[in-house]
Design a protein around this motif. Structure first.
Motif, PDB file in Angstrom:
ATOM      1  N   VAL A  33       0.836  -1.203   0.000  1.00  0.00           N
ATOM      2  CA  VAL A  33       0.000   0.000   0.000  1.00  0.00           C
ATOM      3  C   VAL A  33       0.872   1.255   0.000  1.00  0.00           C
ATOM      4  O   VAL A  33       0.586   2.240  -0.671  1.00  0.00           O
ATOM      5  CB  VAL A  33      -0.940  -0.006   1.222  1.00  0.00           C
ATOM      6  CG1 VAL A  33      -1.727   1.303   1.311  1.00  0.00           C
ATOM      7  CG2 VAL A  33      -1.897  -1.199   1.159  1.00  0.00           C
ATOM      8  N   GLY A  34       1.980   1.199   0.747  1.00  0.00           N
ATOM      9  CA  GLY A  34       2.876   2.344   0.857  1.00  0.00           C
ATOM     10  C   GLY A  34       3.640   2.668  -0.409  1.00  0.00           C
ATOM     11  O   GLY A  34       4.327   3.698  -0.465  1.00  0.00           O
ATOM     12  N   SER A  35       3.547   1.825  -1.428  1.00  0.00           N
ATOM     13  CA  SER A  35       4.165   2.158  -2.712  1.00  0.00           C
ATOM     14  C   SER A  35       3.198   2.943  -3.590  1.00  0.00           C
ATOM     15  O   SER A  35       3.589   3.451  -4.645  1.00  0.00           O
ATOM     16  CB  SER A  35       4.624   0.890  -3.442  1.00  0.00           C
ATOM     17  OG  SER A  35       3.519   0.105  -3.861  1.00  0.00           O
ATOM     18  N   VAL A  40       3.189   7.998   5.358  1.00  0.00           N
ATOM     19  CA  VAL A  40       3.416   9.102   6.294  1.00  0.00           C
ATOM     20  C   VAL A  40       2.154   9.449   7.071  1.00  0.00           C
ATOM     21  O   VAL A  40       2.170  10.373   7.886  1.00  0.00           O
ATOM     22  CB  VAL A  40       3.925  10.354   5.544  1.00  0.00           C
ATOM     23  CG1 VAL A  40       5.254  10.067   4.860  1.00  0.00           C
ATOM     24  CG2 VAL A  40       2.905  10.844   4.519  1.00  0.00           C
ATOM     25  N   PHE A  41       1.069   8.701   6.837  1.00  0.00           N
ATOM     26  CA  PHE A  41      -0.205   9.026   7.453  1.00  0.00           C
ATOM     27  C   PHE A  41      -0.461   8.153   8.683  1.00  0.00           C
ATOM     28  O   PHE A  41       0.164   7.103   8.860  1.00  0.00           O
ATOM     29  CB  PHE A  41      -1.340   8.853   6.445  1.00  0.00           C
ATOM     30  CG  PHE A  41      -1.289   9.826   5.300  1.00  0.00           C
ATOM     31  CD1 PHE A  41      -1.755  11.120   5.452  1.00  0.00           C
ATOM     32  CD2 PHE A  41      -0.756   9.445   4.074  1.00  0.00           C
ATOM     33  CE1 PHE A  41      -1.701  12.027   4.393  1.00  0.00           C
ATOM     34  CE2 PHE A  41      -0.697  10.336   3.013  1.00  0.00           C
ATOM     35  CZ  PHE A  41      -1.171  11.635   3.176  1.00  0.00           C
ATOM     36  N   GLN A  42      -1.411   8.589   9.503  1.00  0.00           N
ATOM     37  CA  GLN A  42      -1.768   7.827  10.690  1.00  0.00           C
ATOM     38  C   GLN A  42      -2.441   6.504  10.338  1.00  0.00           C
ATOM     39  O   GLN A  42      -2.279   5.500  11.040  1.00  0.00           O
ATOM     40  CB  GLN A  42      -2.716   8.643  11.577  1.00  0.00           C
ATOM     41  CG  GLN A  42      -2.082   9.813  12.293  1.00  0.00           C
ATOM     42  CD  GLN A  42      -3.090  10.543  13.163  1.00  0.00           C
ATOM     43  OE1 GLN A  42      -4.294  10.472  12.933  1.00  0.00           O
ATOM     44  NE2 GLN A  42      -2.593  11.242  14.171  1.00  0.00           N
ATOM     45  N   ALA A  43      -3.222   6.511   9.273  1.00  0.00           N
ATOM     46  CA  ALA A  43      -4.028   5.338   8.952  1.00  0.00           C
ATOM     47  C   ALA A  43      -4.273   5.254   7.448  1.00  0.00           C
ATOM     48  O   ALA A  43      -4.057   6.236   6.709  1.00  0.00           O
ATOM     49  CB  ALA A  43      -5.359   5.393   9.706  1.00  0.00           C
ATOM     50  N   TYR A  44      -4.767   4.079   7.022  1.00  0.00           N
ATOM     51  CA  TYR A  44      -5.005   3.833   5.599  1.00  0.00           C
ATOM     52  C   TYR A  44      -6.301   3.054   5.425  1.00  0.00           C
ATOM     53  O   TYR A  44      -6.705   2.281   6.296  1.00  0.00           O
ATOM     54  CB  TYR A  44      -3.836   3.046   4.982  1.00  0.00           C
ATOM     55  CG  TYR A  44      -2.560   3.843   5.012  1.00  0.00           C
ATOM     56  CD1 TYR A  44      -2.149   4.588   3.918  1.00  0.00           C
ATOM     57  CD2 TYR A  44      -1.805   3.900   6.181  1.00  0.00           C
ATOM     58  CE1 TYR A  44      -1.004   5.365   3.974  1.00  0.00           C
ATOM     59  CE2 TYR A  44      -0.657   4.678   6.248  1.00  0.00           C
ATOM     60  CZ  TYR A  44      -0.265   5.414   5.146  1.00  0.00           C
ATOM     61  OH  TYR A  44       0.848   6.193   5.208  1.00  0.00           O
ATOM     62  N   ASP A 228      -3.198  -1.813   6.644  1.00  0.00           N
ATOM     63  CA  ASP A 228      -1.859  -1.364   6.997  1.00  0.00           C
ATOM     64  C   ASP A 228      -1.107  -0.934   5.750  1.00  0.00           C
ATOM     65  O   ASP A 228      -1.262  -1.541   4.681  1.00  0.00           O
ATOM     66  CB  ASP A 228      -1.098  -2.504   7.696  1.00  0.00           C
ATOM     67  CG  ASP A 228       0.171  -2.027   8.386  1.00  0.00           C
ATOM     68  OD1 ASP A 228       1.180  -1.795   7.671  1.00  0.00           O
ATOM     69  OD2 ASP A 228       0.153  -1.891   9.609  1.00  0.00           O
ATOM     70  N   SER A 229      -0.273   0.079   5.872  1.00  0.00           N
ATOM     71  CA  SER A 229       0.488   0.557   4.706  1.00  0.00           C
ATOM     72  C   SER A 229       1.482  -0.465   4.199  1.00  0.00           C
ATOM     73  O   SER A 229       1.948  -0.389   3.062  1.00  0.00           O
ATOM     74  CB  SER A 229       1.224   1.856   5.042  1.00  0.00           C
ATOM     75  OG  SER A 229       2.260   1.624   5.987  1.00  0.00           O
ATOM     76  N   ARG A 230       1.787  -1.476   5.021  1.00  0.00           N
ATOM     77  CA  ARG A 230       2.744  -2.512   4.620  1.00  0.00           C
ATOM     78  C   ARG A 230       2.080  -3.693   3.928  1.00  0.00           C
ATOM     79  O   ARG A 230       2.769  -4.601   3.446  1.00  0.00           O
ATOM     80  CB  ARG A 230       3.523  -3.003   5.845  1.00  0.00           C
ATOM     81  CG  ARG A 230       4.416  -1.940   6.480  1.00  0.00           C
ATOM     82  CD  ARG A 230       4.875  -2.354   7.847  1.00  0.00           C
ATOM     83  NE  ARG A 230       3.753  -2.444   8.787  1.00  0.00           N
ATOM     84  CZ  ARG A 230       3.879  -2.719  10.089  1.00  0.00           C
ATOM     85  NH1 ARG A 230       5.069  -2.940  10.594  1.00  0.00           N
ATOM     86  NH2 ARG A 230       2.807  -2.799  10.869  1.00  0.00           N
ATOM     87  N   HIS A 231       0.761  -3.684   3.873  1.00  0.00           N
ATOM     88  CA  HIS A 231       0.046  -4.820   3.285  1.00  0.00           C
ATOM     89  C   HIS A 231       0.270  -4.874   1.776  1.00  0.00           C
ATOM     90  O   HIS A 231       0.344  -3.853   1.099  1.00  0.00           O
ATOM     91  CB  HIS A 231      -1.451  -4.712   3.575  1.00  0.00           C
ATOM     92  CG  HIS A 231      -2.164  -6.025   3.456  1.00  0.00           C
ATOM     93  ND1 HIS A 231      -2.443  -6.619   2.235  1.00  0.00           N
ATOM     94  CD2 HIS A 231      -2.625  -6.884   4.406  1.00  0.00           C
ATOM     95  CE1 HIS A 231      -3.065  -7.766   2.447  1.00  0.00           C
ATOM     96  NE2 HIS A 231      -3.187  -7.956   3.743  1.00  0.00           N
ATOM     97  N   GLY A 232       0.352  -6.063   1.235  1.00  0.00           N
ATOM     98  CA  GLY A 232       0.564  -6.240  -0.198  1.00  0.00           C
ATOM     99  C   GLY A 232      -0.654  -5.853  -1.016  1.00  0.00           C
ATOM    100  O   GLY A 232      -1.789  -5.845  -0.520  1.00  0.00           O
TER     101      GLY A 232
END
Length: 264
Positions: A33-35, A40-44, A228-232
């Motif tokens: 998700v972060g790509s 930089v945000f609190q939530a996604y 989560d921003s790290r989720h694929g």
């Protein structure tokens, strides 16, 4: 509701520094998700583009991913993937499940109805709704964006940049008719949130404050989950449903897409 023309959006022809923070912060296309949205945000949140079922008198009815998952005995959750909840790659660009859904979710563009619902929420969480930035992947084949629009060098997704009011996220089309193309990436001048719809995906991702994400995920006209921003973001990132391996030709195509953008 249809998207037609650029409306009041204006191309930025000289200064694209408004996007510098995005280019600097986004992950280098690691398929998370972060790509797509800077981490930089609190939530996604992940907003799912609905499938559609043909209704009476030619009117289509939106069908949620949750409904599709339930029909196929799969688990609905933030990381579900279309091929996992339908159970087969034949339901991607090929077959349908009559009585449940007849048209698969839009890929690479946020439908106008869902954009309107999202804008109604996001407008409450920015101090600059009249000054927003909109970019679109420059690889679309029928771009309506004038060549004068400068390019933003996002990883693997170079984009053309425009500016205008938040309301244009609902009605503006970045491609010429008969195509209807939403912006690929948009955010307000105060950087309170950011929205991304990747060319290869059937979902839209939002980074924002925790309060904003909660409002998005509880909006009546959206099917959205906190994520989560790290989720694929790829077909094999579904951790609760059986991941269906793609056919060999599709696998080769997907591998190529993961390393470079596809083009129409």
């Amino acid at each position: 509701m249809e998207r037609r023309g650029l409306g009041s959006l204006q191309p930025l022809s000289d200064d694209v520094s408004a996007a510098d923070w995005l280019v600097a912060a986004v992950r280098d296309f690691d398929h998370s998700v972060g790509s797509l949205v800077p981490p930089v945000f609190q939530a996604y949140a992940r907003a799912f583009h609905p499938a559609r079922r043909h209704g009476k008198a030619g009117a289509d009815v939106d069908v949620s991913w949750t409904e599709v998952a339930a029909f196929n005995g799969r688990h609905a959750h933030a990381g579900m993937q279309w091929t996992s909840i339908t159970g087969s790659w034949q339901y991607l660009h090929e077959d349908t499940q009559p009585g449940v859904w007849d048209v698969e979710p839009e890929e690479g563009t946020l439908p106008a109805a869902q954009a309107e619902a999202l804008v109604q929420v996001l407008a409450r969480f920015t101090s600059s709704p009249q000054q927003c930035f909109f970019s679109v992947w420059e690889g679309f084949g029928a771009l309506a964006v004038p060549p004068v629009a400068r390019t933003v060098l996002m990883p693997q997704r170079e984009m053309r940049l425009l500016t205008g009011p938040l309301s244009e996220a609902v009605t503006a089309s970045m491609e010429t008719p008969p195509w209807e193309q939403s912006p690929s990436l948009w955010w307000p001048a105060d950087r309170a949130w950011c929205v991304a719809t990747d060319v290869d995906l059937m979902s839209t991702y939002i980074g924002a404050s925790s309060a904003c994400v909660q409002a998005v995920t509880t909006a009546a006209d959206l099917e959205a989950w906190s994520i989560d921003s790290r989720h694929g973001i790829t077909y094999d990132s579904d951790s609760l449903n059986t991941v269906v391996a793609p056919p060999p030709d599709t696998a080769r195509f997907l591998t190529a897409c993961l390393h470079s953008p596809t083009r129409q």
